[in-house]
Enzyme design. Structure first.
Site, PDB file in Angstrom:
ATOM      1  N   CYS A  25     -46.276 -40.042  27.604  1.00  0.00           N
ATOM      2  CA  CYS A  25     -47.266 -40.869  28.308  1.00  0.00           C
ATOM      3  C   CYS A  25     -47.883 -40.105  29.473  1.00  0.00           C
ATOM      4  O   CYS A  25     -49.095 -40.012  29.600  1.00  0.00           O
ATOM      5  CB  CYS A  25     -46.627 -42.157  28.815  1.00  0.00           C
ATOM      6  SG  CYS A  25     -46.154 -43.263  27.484  1.00  0.00           S
ATOM      7  N   HIS A  26     -47.032 -39.548  30.346  1.00  0.00           N
ATOM      8  CA  HIS A  26     -47.563 -38.866  31.534  1.00  0.00           C
ATOM      9  C   HIS A  26     -46.904 -37.523  31.772  1.00  0.00           C
ATOM     10  O   HIS A  26     -46.954 -36.985  32.876  1.00  0.00           O
ATOM     11  CB  HIS A  26     -47.428 -39.770  32.767  1.00  0.00           C
ATOM     12  CG  HIS A  26     -48.053 -41.117  32.561  1.00  0.00           C
ATOM     13  ND1 HIS A  26     -47.323 -42.222  32.184  1.00  0.00           N
ATOM     14  CD2 HIS A  26     -49.338 -41.535  32.641  1.00  0.00           C
ATOM     15  CE1 HIS A  26     -48.140 -43.266  32.043  1.00  0.00           C
ATOM     16  NE2 HIS A  26     -49.369 -42.869  32.311  1.00  0.00           N
ATOM     17  N   GLY A  27     -46.223 -37.018  30.729  1.00  0.00           N
ATOM     18  CA  GLY A  27     -45.720 -35.653  30.798  1.00  0.00           C
ATOM     19  C   GLY A  27     -44.529 -35.415  31.696  1.00  0.00           C
ATOM     20  O   GLY A  27     -44.534 -34.499  32.516  1.00  0.00           O
ATOM     21  N   PRO A  45     -44.174 -36.662  36.583  1.00  0.00           N
ATOM     22  CA  PRO A  45     -44.284 -37.715  37.599  1.00  0.00           C
ATOM     23  C   PRO A  45     -43.059 -38.616  37.776  1.00  0.00           C
ATOM     24  O   PRO A  45     -42.990 -39.343  38.758  1.00  0.00           O
ATOM     25  CB  PRO A  45     -45.470 -38.558  37.103  1.00  0.00           C
ATOM     26  CG  PRO A  45     -45.477 -38.376  35.631  1.00  0.00           C
ATOM     27  CD  PRO A  45     -44.957 -36.991  35.375  1.00  0.00           C
TER      28      PRO A  45
END
Lengths: 181, 416, 264
Positions: A145-147, A160
């Site tokens: 999703c956001h690495g 994150p």
């Protein structure tokens, strides 16, 4: 009107006000207590709580393999780590980690790592359970999703996510049988 | 309206822009209420509280209920067994329906006894009958949701009433069902309507209150309020009286919920619905029994349906059927006797509705049904020509001033 | 002064209405009593507003259910974990559950059996109604989870039914697969007599007479139908006490507030 009857009136008024305040206060308490069952019914019901523990049999889980089981509606990752993966996890320096934690604090039996498979960023399920999955720079799990990159101990190393993948409470009932929850 | 009556600056600020506080002060605090209301005037506020209780518990139940033929029965049992305090909420809702009807029926008979439907309160009365009708529809659909045997067969029998309509009857029933029998589609739409109709009731209740506050409450002697000497501000006099009435009501209600929760239900509804087997006796909930008796009293399918709906329809027009200018039964000696006969007749109809439709019960149902319509359609218009009413007092407060007994606020005596 | 009270008389009106209302409600009871065969009224520990279940009777009842009824009758709304309420501990419940098996899917998607867990519902003897009917000559042994609530005067009915097997009167023809029971509506029942002297062996040494077993299994099933009953009554007593105090208090407050109006 005589002063006497005036004091009687005042006394009556005092009594009246006292009674009124206590009656309405009691009615208020009654109404408030009625709110509790209405609120409490939204908490997990008895049958939901009864499913809050799950037993997993690890006897058929080969080294290097991982299984995902559902626990409380969420995936739980169990990976049978190879010697190399254990070594990586144990020897990584925790000083520069975002959420420093030793590998030994995150496992009961170092061969098996048990994690709640929910990214601590915004709740996606990270990749890395299947052999073909992207596992991220640290070889553990990678959240698409956001690495966020997690290592072999499920610790956040890059990306994150604020904290490491959660370790559920579990116990080994035998060498190859664990009970989660 | 007086200005600057609120000391709190925030309240003042808001009220200047949005006068809700003035409104509440006017309608709930200073609202002038006849000073001679008896305990039968408690039932309006009790009905309001019953409605709110039903809506709150209903919303909470809907969070745990599954409207599907395969899961409805089990989801209700899950509420009873596993959901925290689920049994309490469900029993409140289940018994609340019965108590709501008890309160509303007393409220209606109070209106009939004291002539509360007469000018200028005709619309108030009509809105009330509309609320009754909506309540009946809501209660009927709610009873289907647990998907027990009575739920299913009650739904089947009542929806089949519409098949009595000539030409389009069958199509209407199929449309109501969404299929060829009471089934999943029926359950789903009933759930949806059961959820939304109570909010329609709230809307009509608000209109009912607006109409009430236009001329204020009627009162036991049925004469108009002549001035402030006849009234008391609603608060604190009637707020505390309503609270006392609520206390009595809730005590009785709690006794039912906690100790006899299934007294007004039917054991068969704890058997899951089975479209292949009809229970030996199908009985509607007690509050429908008088209407059920009227339905069965008529030996013709369409006729029965018409009379049943007619028994409610007639209520809409009684402000015009009763031609007497005297409101309260206290001054109408003959009307008063017939009032009690009507009440006994309705109770009898209720009893007959629960009895099997055979033998003496059928004959009695016909007599009771005939009386019901006689009362409204013949007696109401004709009685004023025969009856000699008693002289009315001059005002509400006049007898009070001469009264000496402590109970004189409730009981006024005629000065001869 | 010949002051004739033309006004409404509060008391009489209320009494009359109450009479009429109570008549109305008794009609409900009358109906329930309609075509009923009368059966013995027993003094159950769980009746009355303070009644509670008798734990040892319930436990014996569970044994009767398990050894006698469970062959044909399910108890599908009850979970094994619920047995905690009648005095079993986690290990006993686990052992009890594991005697049964439930179907589940394995990793390959095949249906396999696993041991039942405390969180599972009581496993029914038949997979569905069809199978149950075939196995019982067309009759369907009903699920017992709610049986006490689903029959009018359920506890007495159940006890009477279980002890109601007597010799049929001579003129009565008993068809094949039917049995005579004096308490069953229609007197012919598809269930053979289930309870015989010493049909089970009670661990606590209680003599297992049919009457005793019927009482025990009824106590157990009454709990199965209303597991919330003890909580309900307990909470009910405190709620009613609270409401009584509130009502009395509001009565006196009302009297105080109205005093100046009434004494004017």
């Amino acid at each position: 009107m005589s002063t006497k009857s005036k004091t009687k009136n005042n006394k009556d008024e005092g009594k009246r006000d006292f009674l009124m305040v206590s009656t309405y206060a009691m009615a208020g308490i009654g109404a408030a207590s009625f709110a509790w069952p209405l609120i409490d019914q939204m908490n997990p019901a008895a049958d939901t709580l009864a499913l809050a523990s799950t037993e997993i049999d690890l006897s058929s889980l080969e080294e290097g393999q991982a299984i995902t089981v559902k626990w409380r509606g969420k995936p739980v990752f169990v990976r049978h780590r190879t010697a190399e993966e254990i070594k990586n996890a144990q020897e990584a320096s925790i000083d520069d980690m975002r959420d420093p934690e030793k590998d030994s604090d995150r496992v009961t039996n170092e061969k098996y790592i048990v994690l709640v498979g929910v990214c601590t960023h915004l709740g996606c399920v990270p990749l890395g359970q299947k052999s073909g999955d992207v596992k991220g720079q640290y070889g553990g799990w990678f959240c698409p999703c956001h690495g966020s990159h997690y290592d072999h101990s499920g610790r956040i190393r890059k990306g994150p996510a604020p904290t490491n993948l959660a370790v559920p409470s579990y116990e080994f009932l035998s060498d190859t049988l664990i009970k989660i929850g | 309206m007086s200005k600057a009556k609120f000391k709190n600056p925030v309240v003042k600020w808001i009220d200047h822009r949005l006068p809700i506080f003035s409104f509440m002060d006017h309608e709930l605090n200073h609202y002038p209420t006849p000073k001679n209301l008896n305990y039968f005037w408690n039932f309006g506020s009790l009905a309001g509280i019953a409605l709110v209780t039903m809506i709150i518990t209903g919303i909470v139940l809907s969070m745990n209920y599954t409207a599907h033929v395969d899961y409805a029965f089990d989801s209700v049992e899950r509420i009873m067994r596993d959901v925290n305090h689920g049994w309490l909420i469900r029993y409140i809702h289940m018994n609340g329906a019965s108590f709501f009807f008890i309160v509303v029926y007393i409220h209606i008979f109070r209106g009939l006894y004291y002539g509360s439907y007469k000018a200028p309160r005709e619309l108030l009365w009509i809105l009330g009958v509309l609320i009754l009708l909506l309540m009946m529809a809501t209660a009927f659909m709610g009873y289907v949701l647990p998907w027990g045997q009575m739920s299913f067969w009650g739904a089947t029998v009542i929806t089949n009433l519409f098949s009595a309509i000539p030409l389009v009857g069958e199509s209407i029933v199929t449309w109501l069902w969404g299929g060829f029998s009471v089934d999943n589609s029926t359950l789903n739409r009933f759930f949806s309507l059961h959820f939304v109709l109570p909010f329609v009731i709230v809307g009509v209740v608000i209109l009912h209150l607006v109409a009430l506050h236009r001329f204020g409450s009627n009162n036991p002697i049925g004469i108009d309020v002549k001035g402030t000497q006849d009234t008391l501000p609603f608060n604190p006099y009637y707020t505390i009286k309503d609270l006392f009435g609520l206390g009595v009501f809730l005590t009785i209600f709690a006794a039912a919920v906690f100790f006899f929760p299934n007294f007004m239900g039917h054991p068969d509804n704890y058997i899951e619905a089975n479209p292949m087997v009809t229970p030996a006796h199908i009985v509607p909930e007690w509050y429908f029994l008088p209407f059920y008796a009227i339905l069965r009293a008529i030996p013709d399918k369409l006729g029965g349906v018409l009379f049943m709906f007619g028994s409610i329809a007639v209520l809409f027009v009684i402000p015009w059927l009763d031609r007497s200018s005297v409101r309260s039964s206290q001054f109408r000696p003959i009307f008063k006797i017939f009032f009690w006969i009507l009440l006994a007749d309705c109770v009898l109809l209720g009893y007959l509705g629960a009895m099997p439709a055979e033998g003496i019960y059928v004959i009695l149902s016909r007599i009771a049904t005939a009386y019901y319509f006689f009362h409204f359609l013949i007696l109401f218009p004709l009685l004023p020509y025969i009856e000699k009413t008693k002289p009315l007092p001059i005002s509400i407060s006049e007898p009070v001033l001469s009264g000496s007994s402590p109970a004189s606020a409730f009981a006024f005596r005629e000065k001869k | 002064m010949n002051a004739k009270p033309y006004c409404f008389k509060n008391k009489r009106f209320i009494i009359q209405s109450c009479t009429i209302l109570s008549l109305f409600f008794s009609s409900q009871v009358c109906f329930a009593a309609g075509d009923k065969i009368t059966y013995p009224k027993l003094d159950w520990s769980f009746s009355g507003i303070t009644g509670t279940f008798d734990r040892s009777s319930q436990q014996r009842g569970l044994q009767v259910y398990k050894e006698v009824c469970a062959g044909c009758h399910g108890l599908r709304l009850l979970a094994y974990r619920n047995l905690k309420a009648i005095g079993y501990n986690d290990n006993e419940i686990k052992a009890f559950a594991s005697e049964n098996s439930v179907n589940t899917l394995n990793d390959e998607g095949e249906v396999v059996e696993r041991e039942a867990r405390p969180s599972d519902k009581f496993v029914s003897p038949y997979p569905n109604e069809q199978a149950a009917r075939v196995a019982n000559g067309g009759a369907y042994p009903p699920d017992l989870s709610l049986i006490v609530k689903a029959r009018s005067d359920g506890a007495n009915y159940l006890h009477a039914l279980l002890t109601g097997y007597v010799d049929a009167p001579d003129e009565k023809k008993i068809p094949d697969g039917m049995y005579y029971n004096k308490y069953y509506p229609g007197k012919l029942i598809g269930m053979p007599q289930p309870l015989y002297e010493d049909g089970v062996e009670y661990a606590d040494g209680t003599k297992a007479t049919p009457d005793q077993m019927a009482k025990d299994v009824t106590a157990f099933l009454a709990w199965a139908a209303e597991p919330e009953m003890e909580d309900r009554k307990r909470l009910g007593i405190s709620v009613i006490l609270f409401l009584l105090v509130l009502t009395i208090l509001s009565y006196f407050t009302m009297k105080q507030i109205w005093a100046p109006i009434k004494n004017r």
